[in-house]
Design a protein around this motif. Structure first.
Motif, PDB file in Angstrom:
ATOM      1  N   VAL A 128      94.909  -9.227 -85.375  1.00  0.00           N
ATOM      2  CA  VAL A 128      94.886  -8.414 -86.588  1.00  0.00           C
ATOM      3  C   VAL A 128      93.508  -7.773 -86.715  1.00  0.00           C
ATOM      4  N   GLU A 129      93.440  -6.738 -87.528  1.00  0.00           N
ATOM      5  CA  GLU A 129      92.190  -5.996 -87.662  1.00  0.00           C
ATOM      6  C   GLU A 129      91.595  -6.285 -89.031  1.00  0.00           C
ATOM      7  N   GLU A 187      89.802  -4.758 -91.395  1.00  0.00           N
ATOM      8  CA  GLU A 187      89.855  -3.947 -92.614  1.00  0.00           C
ATOM      9  C   GLU A 187      91.130  -4.204 -93.407  1.00  0.00           C
ATOM     10  N   GLY A 188      92.245  -4.316 -92.682  1.00  0.00           N
ATOM     11  CA  GLY A 188      93.514  -4.594 -93.356  1.00  0.00           C
ATOM     12  C   GLY A 188      93.443  -5.916 -94.120  1.00  0.00           C
ATOM     13  N   LEU A 193      91.325  -5.417 -97.278  1.00  0.00           N
ATOM     14  CA  LEU A 193      91.986  -4.635 -98.327  1.00  0.00           C
ATOM     15  C   LEU A 193      93.051  -5.472 -99.022  1.00  0.00           C
ATOM     16  N   LEU A 194      93.776  -6.289 -98.251  1.00  0.00           N
ATOM     17  CA  LEU A 194      94.813  -7.121 -98.867  1.00  0.00           C
ATOM     18  C   LEU A 194      94.181  -8.267 -99.667  1.00  0.00           C
ATOM     19  N   SER A 235      91.354  -7.990-101.148  1.00  0.00           N
ATOM     20  CA  SER A 235      90.817  -7.289-102.309  1.00  0.00           C
ATOM     21  C   SER A 235      91.899  -7.089-103.371  1.00  0.00           C
ATOM     22  N   GLU A 236      93.138  -6.862-102.933  1.00  0.00           N
ATOM     23  CA  GLU A 236      94.262  -6.743-103.873  1.00  0.00           C
ATOM     24  C   GLU A 236      94.426  -8.025-104.695  1.00  0.00           C
ATOM     25  N   THR A 281      85.257  -1.102 -90.927  1.00  0.00           N
ATOM     26  CA  THR A 281      84.741  -1.112 -92.287  1.00  0.00           C
ATOM     27  C   THR A 281      83.335  -0.570 -92.347  1.00  0.00           C
ATOM     28  N   ARG A 310     101.586 -11.494 -92.510  1.00  0.00           N
ATOM     29  CA  ARG A 310     102.125 -10.161 -92.776  1.00  0.00           C
ATOM     30  C   ARG A 310     101.550  -9.120 -91.806  1.00  0.00           C
ATOM     31  N   LEU A 311     100.232  -9.161 -91.586  1.00  0.00           N
ATOM     32  CA  LEU A 311      99.617  -8.176 -90.691  1.00  0.00           C
ATOM     33  C   LEU A 311     100.013  -8.432 -89.232  1.00  0.00           C
ATOM     34  N   MET A 362     103.202  -6.898 -88.518  1.00  0.00           N
ATOM     35  CA  MET A 362     103.101  -5.447 -88.444  1.00  0.00           C
ATOM     36  C   MET A 362     102.464  -4.998 -87.136  1.00  0.00           C
ATOM     37  N   TRP A 379      85.728   2.473 -98.284  1.00  0.00           N
ATOM     38  CA  TRP A 379      86.259   3.794 -97.975  1.00  0.00           C
ATOM     39  C   TRP A 379      86.878   4.409 -99.218  1.00  0.00           C
ATOM     40  N   PHE A 384      99.546   1.969 -97.216  1.00  0.00           N
ATOM     41  CA  PHE A 384      99.042   0.750 -96.561  1.00  0.00           C
ATOM     42  C   PHE A 384      99.663  -0.489 -97.189  1.00  0.00           C
ATOM     43  N   LEU A 385      99.739  -0.492 -98.529  1.00  0.00           N
ATOM     44  CA  LEU A 385     100.260  -1.690 -99.202  1.00  0.00           C
ATOM     45  C   LEU A 385     101.779  -1.801 -99.059  1.00  0.00           C
ATOM     46  N   VAL A 413     108.305  -0.269 -91.002  1.00  0.00           N
ATOM     47  CA  VAL A 413     107.674  -1.224 -90.085  1.00  0.00           C
ATOM     48  C   VAL A 413     108.778  -1.943 -89.318  1.00  0.00           C
ATOM     49  N   GLN A 448     104.975  -0.259 -85.187  1.00  0.00           N
ATOM     50  CA  GLN A 448     104.148  -1.467 -85.292  1.00  0.00           C
ATOM     51  C   GLN A 448     102.710  -1.020 -85.063  1.00  0.00           C
ATOM     52  N   THR A 449     101.825  -1.416 -85.926  1.00  0.00           N
ATOM     53  CA  THR A 449     100.436  -0.969 -85.801  1.00  0.00           C
ATOM     54  C   THR A 449      99.465  -2.136 -85.924  1.00  0.00           C
ATOM     55  N   PHE A 450      98.497  -2.119 -85.013  1.00  0.00           N
ATOM     56  CA  PHE A 450      97.344  -3.007 -85.106  1.00  0.00           C
ATOM     57  C   PHE A 450      96.184  -2.095 -85.461  1.00  0.00           C
ATOM     58  N   GLY A 451      95.603  -2.279 -86.617  1.00  0.00           N
ATOM     59  CA  GLY A 451      94.499  -1.394 -86.965  1.00  0.00           C
ATOM     60  C   GLY A 451      94.153  -1.479 -88.423  1.00  0.00           C
ATOM     61  N   CYS A 452      93.259  -0.576 -88.827  1.00  0.00           N
ATOM     62  CA  CYS A 452      92.739  -0.628 -90.186  1.00  0.00           C
ATOM     63  C   CYS A 452      93.744  -0.062 -91.178  1.00  0.00           C
ATOM     64  N   GLY A 453      93.378  -0.026 -92.428  1.00  0.00           N
ATOM     65  CA  GLY A 453      94.266   0.445 -93.484  1.00  0.00           C
ATOM     66  C   GLY A 453      94.791   1.847 -93.233  1.00  0.00           C
TER      67      GLY A 453
END
Lengths: 390, 287
Positions: free
Chosen positions: A302-303, A305-306, A309-310, A312-313, A325, A375-376, A379, B2, B12-13, B18, B58-63
């Protein structure tokens, strides 16, 4: 939403007692300490008291304390001074995992003909003293090594390093921004020449720092002008913040035991529970001596930033060693220097606690983080592969 | 933090689409764990194999990588393959109400995955980009070793998004964002792409410029060609007046009072003569 603030290595809350201490020095007691009149003189006394309080925390003499505007200024001043003191020496030693306040300056100096050796660290973020010893030569003006790492909390054997360096006749500087207030330091029994502190990392406000300069250490000022700080840092004193810094250091001494018992226990519990609840994690620097408040945990596939952000929610404030970030695209230079695999480096999160952290807050993180990672991973194409295999 | 738009945050949320399509007609994969982001795109076509009826990712990465993937899948549904290929990275960003420039590479990744999926379906090679593992050797040489990006891919993104600086290229493609070793090469490629554009422009019959057009063009050249170069040296200039072919500029920041300002004025004149009209004179004024 009430924040759960676990990013204390980035900055800290100003302790309310610190704020009360500094409050009168804006609108009421605003005199200039250099003035001849009583109105400035009474501020001078408080600045002296602050200097004594900082010195007490470090086991130093008050005249060894120079107030600056931030940790970065302290680092920059120390390095520039050392090079001016030894104009004929053209070699600097630092490490690959330093804060940019040191590393950027050292790298810039290579453009001006200086030779810079960046010491490596091992997989746990530890220095190799033999490598330091081998790098030292008669041309070495300065060695600058951080006391404790901001990302992983790994503590370097600074006293051992300082002794080696002093034996070779070079100056020794340490960026102790993350260490001061979290672990005990004693300059009276130390070989360190120059040491940097930042106020806002120990519950004082932003915009004040300290450079410790050992008695007898040759020093050239960075800012010149007035005679303030005994000619070592010109510019009218930031009196309110200096007074705050003194109070913050006094409080840090009082809370030192708490930081190393209760805070450490909370960090250890967070580390233990997250490692048990989330598969495929690793603790960055987990095998090394670390600050009691810092946890850098890597989660595969997983990365960062995601995750942030989650979190932070949910009101949880943490930080990542991930690239996305920070504006840079390479995962943190610290984790790369440690050889943390890319699969982990991108998914590294740093939790940094303080004396204001509570057990209930730690419980919340332990509850919220595992489902976020799941969850991430669902995804992520790599995460799915991993989950399917299981 | 950001400055993401509400739409980026929302995608993103609550990402749309997906997952995976088991009987997908086309699958496109770009990126890798080492790159820090990766996208796997699944496309399902209708019975006539014309229109996209479903898309999943499917994504691996930032928001913003996740939001861009979500946007992409929403945008291509209902389109024919040819229509889908027309989707640009800028449109993906626009769909999300914009992306921070540093994050534009996320939208580029979406476009690449789409191209890769369609190319695979059609049995042709994907355009050279190097970002995916399969196509690196196909075309062009690797410029950015850290992220494995070829010159062909960089040229395409530079031209499509009218990029002028190496920093912008990093934001859009990540090239040069890690070790920075390829930045000189990226600058060369930008110069090359800009040169080709100029040639293309020059080969058009030179129409007589109206005064209004000329003034617009002068402003554009100063903004896009001249000022970025001055910024690089800490300088700047301001356009003071245009009177026919006489252009008056005032130097700012490091350029102001610089001993070489005469040369700088010559450089400005050369650029304007080359790109606007050969009879332009540039004059430095204090203002």
């Amino acid at each position: 939403m009430k924040e759960i603030y676990l990013d204390n290595n980035a900055t800290t809350k100003v302790d309310e007692l610190v704020f009360e201490e500094m409050r009168p020095y804006f609108c009421e007691l605003y005199g200039n300490p250099s003035s001849m009149h009583f109105f400035g003189g009474q501020v001078q006394k408080k600045v002296d008291q602050a200097r004594a309080r900082v010195a007490a925390l470090l086991g130093a003499h008050p005249d060894e304390i120079v107030f600056t505007a931030c940790g970065t200024e302290s680092d920059n001043s120390a390095i520039r001074s050392a090079l001016e003191v030894f104009p004929e020496k053209r070699h600097i030693i630092t490490s690959r995992v330093e804060h940019p306040a040191v590393l950027t300056q050292c790298r810039n100096l290579t453009k001006r003909g200086y030779r810079v050796t960046e010491l490596n660290v091992d997989g746990e973020g530890r220095l190799d003293m033999a490598e330091l010893e081998a790098a030292l030569d008669d041309d070495t003006a300065l060695v600058s090594l951080m006391y404790a790492n901001n990302e992983t909390g790994v503590i370097f054997p600074i006293e051992e390093a300082a002794k080696l360096v002093k034996a070779k006749g070079a100056l020794f500087h340490t960026d102790a921004v993350q260490a001061v207030g979290k672990i005990p330091l004693d300059m009276a029994a130390s070989s360190i020449d120059l040491l940097s502190i930042s106020g806002h990392k120990l519950h004082a406000p932003k915009g004040v720092g300290v450079l410790y300069v050992r008695r007898g250490t040759p020093f050239r000022p960075f800012l010149v002008g007035g005679h303030q700080e005994r000619g070592r840092r010109a510019g009218t004193e930031n009196t309110a913040s200096i007074i705050a810094m003194g109070k913050a250091c006094e409080l840090a001494m009082e809370h030192m035991a708490d930081e190393n018992t209760r805070v450490r226990a909370m960090r250890d519990r967070l580390e233990r529970e997250l490692s048990a609840l989330i598969p495929n994690t690793r603790i960055n620097g987990g095998g090394a001596d670390r600050l009691p408040n810092t946890l850098s945990i890597a989660m595969e596939f997983v990365e960062g930033e995601g995750i942030l952000l989650l979190l932070s929610e949910k009101g949880i404030c943490a930080s990542s060693g991930s690239a996305c970030t920070s504006g840079s695209l390479e995962p943190s230079h610290v984790l790369r220097a440690m050889g943390v695999p890319f699969t982990c480096a991108h998914g590294s999160i740093r939790f940094s606690l303080s004396r204001f952290t509570t057990d209930a807050e730690i419980d919340t993180v332990i509850k919220e983080l595992p489902p976020i990672i799941h969850r991430l991973r669902e995804m992520s194409p790599f995460g799915r592969e991993f989950l399917n295999k299981k | 933090m950001w400055d993401y738009t509400d739409k980026v945050k929302e995608h993103f949320l609550n990402p749309r689409n997906v997952g995976e399509i088991e009987d997908a007609d086309a699958v496109g994969e770009v990126g890798s764990l080492a790159c820090g982001d990766a996208l796997k795109l699944f496309i399902k076509l209708d019975e006539k194999k014309e229109r996209i009826v479903d898309a999943k990712f499917q994504t691996f990465g930032c928001g913003s990588a996740i939001a861009s993937s979500s946007a992409l899948t929403e945008m291509v549904k209902g389109k024919t393959l040819d229509e889908a290929l027309q989707v640009t990275n800028q449109e993906i960003a626009d769909f999300l109400g914009g992306l921070p420039e540093e994050k534009m590479h996320c939208s580029v990744m979406g476009q690449e995955a789409l191209e890769a999926a369609i190319a695979k379906y059609r049995g042709v090679d994907a355009p050279a980009h190097g970002h995916g593992h399969d196509h690196v050797e196909n075309e062009g040489e690797i410029v950015c070793k850290c992220f494995g990006l070829t010159d062909g891919f960089l040229k395409k993104v530079i031209a499509a998004n009218k990029l002028h600086t190496a920093e912008q290229v990093t934001h859009f493609t990540k090239a040069g964002g890690a070790c920075g070793g390829c930045i000189p090469k990226i600058k060369e490629i930008i110069a090359e792409v800009m040169g080709e554009e100029k040639k293309a422009a020059a080969s058009k019959p030179a129409a007589k410029l109206t005064n209004l057009k000329k003034m617009q063009l002068i402003q554009e050249v100063l903004e896009n060609e001249v000022r970025p170069q001055l910024w690089a040296d800490g300088g700047d200039l301001e356009l003071v007046d245009i009177d026919g072919s006489n252009v008056q500029v005032a130097f700012r920041k490091a350029c102001a009072g610089c001993a070489s300002s005469g040369y700088t004025a010559k450089f400005v004149e050369q650029k304007l003569r080359e790109l606007v009209a050969p009879d332009i004179n540039v004059q430095e004024v204090q203002g």
